[in-house]
Design a protein around this motif. Structure first.
Motif, short mmCIF file in Angstrom:
data_model
loop_
_atom_site.label_atom_id
_atom_site.label_comp_id
_atom_site.label_asym_id
_atom_site.label_seq_id
_atom_site.Cartn_x
_atom_site.Cartn_y
_atom_site.Cartn_z
N LYS A 1 0.63 -1.27 0.07
CA LYS A 1 0.01 -0.03 -0.12
C LYS A 1 0.94 1.25 -0.04
CE LYS A 1 -3.53 -2.56 0.05
NZ LYS A 1 -3.72 -2.77 -1.45
N LEU A 2 1.97 1.04 0.32
CA LEU A 2 3.09 2.24 0.28
C LEU A 2 4.19 2.08 -0.77
CD1 LEU A 2 3.82 2.54 4.13
CD2 LEU A 2 2.09 4.07 2.86
N ARG A 3 4.23 1.23 -1.00
CA ARG A 3 5.48 1.10 -2.24
C ARG A 3 4.95 -0.15 -3.08
NH1 ARG A 3 10.97 -0.58 0.02
NH2 ARG A 3 11.37 -0.55 -2.19
N TYR B 1 -0.66 14.13 -5.31
CA TYR B 1 0.31 13.79 -4.25
C TYR B 1 -0.21 12.82 -3.16
CZ TYR B 1 3.71 14.08 -0.41
OH TYR B 1 4.51 13.59 0.70
N ASN C 1 4.97 9.53 -2.46
CA ASN C 1 6.08 9.81 -2.15
C ASN C 1 7.05 8.69 -1.71
OD1 ASN C 1 7.95 11.39 -0.43
ND2 ASN C 1 7.01 10.85 1.46
N ASN C 2 6.47 7.62 -1.15
CA ASN C 2 7.51 6.40 -1.05
C ASN C 2 7.97 5.71 -2.09
OD1 ASN C 2 7.70 6.20 1.88
ND2 ASN C 2 5.40 6.07 1.75
N ASP D 1 1.16 9.65 0.06
CA ASP D 1 2.26 9.14 0.77
C ASP D 1 2.75 7.74 -0.17
OD1 ASP D 1 2.22 10.64 2.89
OD2 ASP D 1 0.99 9.12 4.59
N MET D 2 1.89 7.22 -0.74
CA MET D 2 2.40 5.96 -1.42
C MET D 2 3.24 6.50 -2.67
SD MET D 2 1.37 4.53 -4.49
CE MET D 2 -0.25 4.37 -5.17
#
Lengths: 286, 231
Positions: A213-215, B198, B203-204, B200-201
């Motif tokens: 979900k983040l990368r 934009y 950005n990461n 968080d996903m």
């Protein structure tokens, strides 16, 4: 790992600086030094804003000293294996993961616009989150990066030369109670993934992955490596729940694990599964 | 400087940036002189020692040297900010000619994101930006809150467009809030393969999986080009 397989690299085994005495002294002295420095600030500075800034910097400095002390006290991997005779838990990852940082803002060379201060950063490694659970299974060890001056916190580091590392890691993985693997596309890590595919029962494997979900793109890259080399099927990033790791059951079915805070019992099921399996076959034979 | 004809689009941009440089140099020079005068006046007063006055005069002298060098550097043909922007895409004269050809017949407007052909231009004050659309990968608008000690607002929030390119250059373009959406929509129409917005996903992913991020944008670009009717 970075790429000791290439012939151009031939680094000898190095040992980081270790001193239990100096490490303990730093840990004990750091808070007192910070308090003393703050009292000196208090005597000379009246402006409360500078005092607050000074206090923040001193707390940060004391934290850094304590961390340095802890790293100086970090136990050597060989010593740990001598002391703890249980089958080890081996951590295989690219060396770059040890230093990787996460940032709260996208990085880049800014041209124009408002300067909004430095992005806050923290270490990306998940080693501290799994360390205690892995140590309950067996001595948690990893190959150390040649040339580092202080051993990182987390798995106890084994420092071996470039010529020796494959042999050493191979021997450790053969007798490991469990293996923690962080796959990446670097040549050395691919060699380690192949080794795990050949020698390790998937039920003993804890696979660290980028959180989908983040990368999602990082997760997909790892998913392909895992599918092609380990022949284990992970869900695609769009259907996978948020997770940091996978364990596998007897049907090779992936079970996602979200590593929470220090107290979250995320790895209990993995610990139990490894304990139920008993000693690894190679270790029993030995 | 760039081989462009007098009055061409690139020359208008250069004129604007040079004007910004001169205005900025004048403003900072004036403040620097004030600092020096203040230092001299402190030297003459009784009570405070000469150290502060001397330090202020020394600071003003160093500041003036810096301002003069900065201004000369920015106005010189070799280190001109516009040349630096053009150099990123090859020979400045050739790139300037391509930009002029794309913007032929158009007037330069400061503080606006201008798009023609595959070129994106912007200039405001001392800032100048020239980007080729194919070099861009990510765009979003951001709102900047201006607060004293991160608490007390001292001026209204401002808006900026953030444009990331594949060489990790980030152009932050101050833009009026009312123009932000229009600028992003214009960009989305011209380069729909870019990543917009934009999270968080994003950005990461940008920070940790940068090569994959750029590869995904390229794949989308190729897909869109492939889907376009030929001829």
């Amino acid at each position: 790992m970075d790429s000791p397989v290439t012939e151009t690299r031939n680094r000898p085994a190095t040992a980081p600086r270790r001193s239990k005495f100096l490490g303990t002294a730093l840990i004990v002295a750091a808070p007192f030094l910070a308090i003393a420095a703050f009292l000196i600030l208090l005597a000379f500075i009246a402006d409360y804003r500078f005092l607050i800034l000074g206090a923040v910097l001193l707390v940060g400095g004391a934290g850094k000293l304590i961390e340095t002390g802890r790293r100086m006290r970090a136990i050597d991997g060989w010593e740990l294996l001598q002391r703890d005779r249980r089958p080890p838990v081996v951590f295989l990852r690219p060396f770059a993961e040890d230093d990787r940082l996460t940032y709260d803002r996208p990085l880049g060379k800014q041209e124009g616009g408002t300067l909004t201060g430095r992005s806050s950063q923290k270490r990306a490694t998940r080693e501290p989150k799994i360390k205690s659970a892995m140590n309950r299974i067996g001595p948690f060890v990893a190959a150390g990066r040649p040339g580092e001056t202080l051993a990182p916190l987390g798995a106890a580091r084994l420092y071996v030369s470039d010529q020796q590392w494959q042999q050493t890691i191979g021997a450790l993985v053969r007798q490991a109670a469990a293996v923690v693997l962080e796959p990446e596309a670097s040549p050395s890590t691919i060699w380690e993934v192949d080794l795990v595919a050949a020698l390790v029962d998937p039920r003993r494997l804890l696979l660290l992955v980028p959180n989908p979900k983040l990368r999602p793109l990082g997760f997909e890259r790892v998913r392909v490596i895992v599918s092609e080399l380990l022949h284990l099927v992970l869900p695609t990033s769009d259907v996978c729940p948020p997770c940091d790791a996978f364990m596998f059951d007897e049907q090779r079915k992936p079970i996602p694990i979200l590593l929470g805070g220090w107290l979250a019992p995320a790895l209990e099921r993995f610990e139990q599964q490894v304990r139920e399996l008993g000693a690894p076959p190679k270790a029993s034979a030995a | 400087m760039t081989g462009a004809t007098q009055g061409s689009f690139v020359d208008q941009m250069r004129e604007r940036v040079d004007q910004g440089t001169r205005q900025s140099a004048l403003l900072w020079g004036f403040l620097d002189v004030l600092l020096g005068v203040w230092g001299i006046s402190i030297l003459g007063t009784s009570g405070s020692g000469p150290a502060l006055g001397v330090a202020m005069i020394a600071g003003a002298v160093v500041g003036m040297v810096f301002i003069v060098r900065w201004t000369k550097g920015r106005l010189s043909p070799a280190a001109h900010p516009l040349v630096t922007q053009l150099l990123a895409y090859g020979d400045p004269a050739v790139v300037a000619a391509a930009v002029n050809a794309a913007f032929a017949g158009r007037q330069f407007v400061p503080r606006q994101l201008l798009l023609a052909g595959n070129w994106l231009c912007y200039a405001r004050g001392t800032q100048v930006m020239i980007r080729h659309l194919d070099a861009l990968v990510w765009a979003y608008g951001r709102r900047i809150k201006h607060r004293l000690n991160a608490v007390i607002p001292y001026r209204p929030a401002t808006h900026e467009l953030a444009l990331f390119d594949r060489t990790h250059r980030v152009a932050m373009l101050p833009i009026p809030a009312r123009d932000e959406n229009a600028a992003l929509q214009m960009l989305a129409q011209a380069a729909p393969w870019l990543v917009f917005g934009y999270s968080d996903m994003l950005n990461n992913t940008w920070n940790a999986d940068n090569a994959s991020f750029i590869a995904a944008v390229d794949a989308r670009h190729a897909e869109i080009l492939g889907a376009k009717p030929q001829g």
